[in-house]
Design a protein around this motif. Structure first.
Motif, short mmCIF file in Angstrom:
data_model
loop_
_atom_site.label_atom_id
_atom_site.label_comp_id
_atom_site.label_asym_id
_atom_site.label_seq_id
_atom_site.Cartn_x
_atom_site.Cartn_y
_atom_site.Cartn_z
N UNK A 1 0.81 -1.22 0.00
CA UNK A 1 0.00 0.00 0.00
C UNK A 1 0.85 1.27 0.00
N UNK A 2 2.12 1.15 -0.39
CA UNK A 2 3.01 2.32 -0.38
C UNK A 2 2.58 3.39 -1.37
N UNK A 3 1.91 3.02 -2.44
CA UNK A 3 1.44 4.00 -3.44
C UNK A 3 0.04 4.52 -3.15
N UNK A 4 -0.58 4.03 -2.09
CA UNK A 4 -1.93 4.45 -1.73
C UNK A 4 -1.83 5.69 -0.85
N UNK A 5 -2.44 6.78 -1.30
CA UNK A 5 -2.36 8.04 -0.56
C UNK A 5 -3.16 8.01 0.74
N UNK A 6 -4.29 7.34 0.73
CA UNK A 6 -5.18 7.33 1.90
C UNK A 6 -4.68 6.30 2.91
N UNK A 7 -4.54 6.70 4.16
CA UNK A 7 -4.08 5.75 5.18
C UNK A 7 -5.17 4.74 5.54
N UNK A 8 -4.76 3.66 6.14
CA UNK A 8 -5.71 2.67 6.64
C UNK A 8 -6.67 3.37 7.60
N UNK A 9 -7.95 3.04 7.51
CA UNK A 9 -8.97 3.68 8.33
C UNK A 9 -9.70 4.79 7.61
N UNK A 10 -9.31 5.08 6.36
CA UNK A 10 -9.95 6.15 5.58
C UNK A 10 -11.38 5.79 5.22
N UNK A 11 -12.16 6.81 4.89
CA UNK A 11 -13.53 6.62 4.44
C UNK A 11 -13.62 7.07 2.99
N UNK A 12 -14.22 6.23 2.16
CA UNK A 12 -14.37 6.53 0.73
C UNK A 12 -15.85 6.65 0.39
N UNK A 13 -16.13 7.36 -0.70
CA UNK A 13 -17.51 7.54 -1.13
C UNK A 13 -17.82 6.79 -2.42
N UNK A 14 -16.78 6.30 -3.10
CA UNK A 14 -16.97 5.62 -4.38
C UNK A 14 -16.04 4.41 -4.48
N UNK A 15 -16.50 3.39 -5.17
CA UNK A 15 -15.67 2.20 -5.36
C UNK A 15 -14.41 2.51 -6.15
#
Length: 158
Positions: free
Chosen positions: A85-99
């Motif tokens: 997940x090194x390229x994922x900007x959002x940290x674990x625990x984030x909330x998303x609104x779209x798939x």
């Protein structure tokens, strides 16, 4: 001068050793972490609780997030090819609104749990070609093939 041993007799003498080597190799592969992970994935069933999934895979999720009313888990396959997940900007625990915002990380089992902590959708990113959910099997290997509204209030009985 000694008489040469016929090929057939030499093969028959070596057969038990070769058979034993094949059996030992098969047992070693069967018990390897990758094959155990595959067997765990094949045992996933809609409606399982989070605790049942944890017992099944015998590992914690490496990334967790929320999509609408669903908790999304990512469980990493135990091999060196699995992405991170090194390229994922959002940290674990984030909330998303779209798939489409959900991380798409190779070789992770993606799991969606409803408000009662029951499994309502799953897939194995890069390894399977369907998303299993309460609405059936959908072609694809990521939750982005499902409509965003699907991740509203869910239960396995829907």
């Amino acid at each position: 001068m000694s008489k040469p041993i016929p090929i057939r007799r030499r093969l028959i003498r070596r057969l038990p050793v070769v058979t034993l080597l094949i059996v030992v190799a098969g047992l070693a592969l069967y018990n390897s972490p990758g094959w155990r992970h595959l067997r765990a994935y094949k045992k996933l069933r809609l409606g399982m609780s989070k605790s049942q999934v944890l017992v099944l895979f015998d590992r914690e999720p490496v990334y967790e997030c929320k999509l609408r009313e669903s908790d999304i888990w990512y469980i990493r396959a135990p091999d060196f090819l699995a992405g991170d997940f090194s390229d994922v900007d959002a940290p674990s625990g984030s909330t998303f609104t779209s798939t489409t915002e959900l991380p798409n990380v190779y070789d992770h089992v993606q799991l969606a749990f409803d408000f009662e902590d029951q499994l309502h959708a799953f897939t194995w990113i890069g390894e399977t070609n369907t998303v299993e959910s309460t609405i059936g099997s959908t072609p694809g290997g990521h939750f982005n093939v499902l409509d965003d509204s699907y991740f509203g209030k869910q239960s396995p009985d829907n």
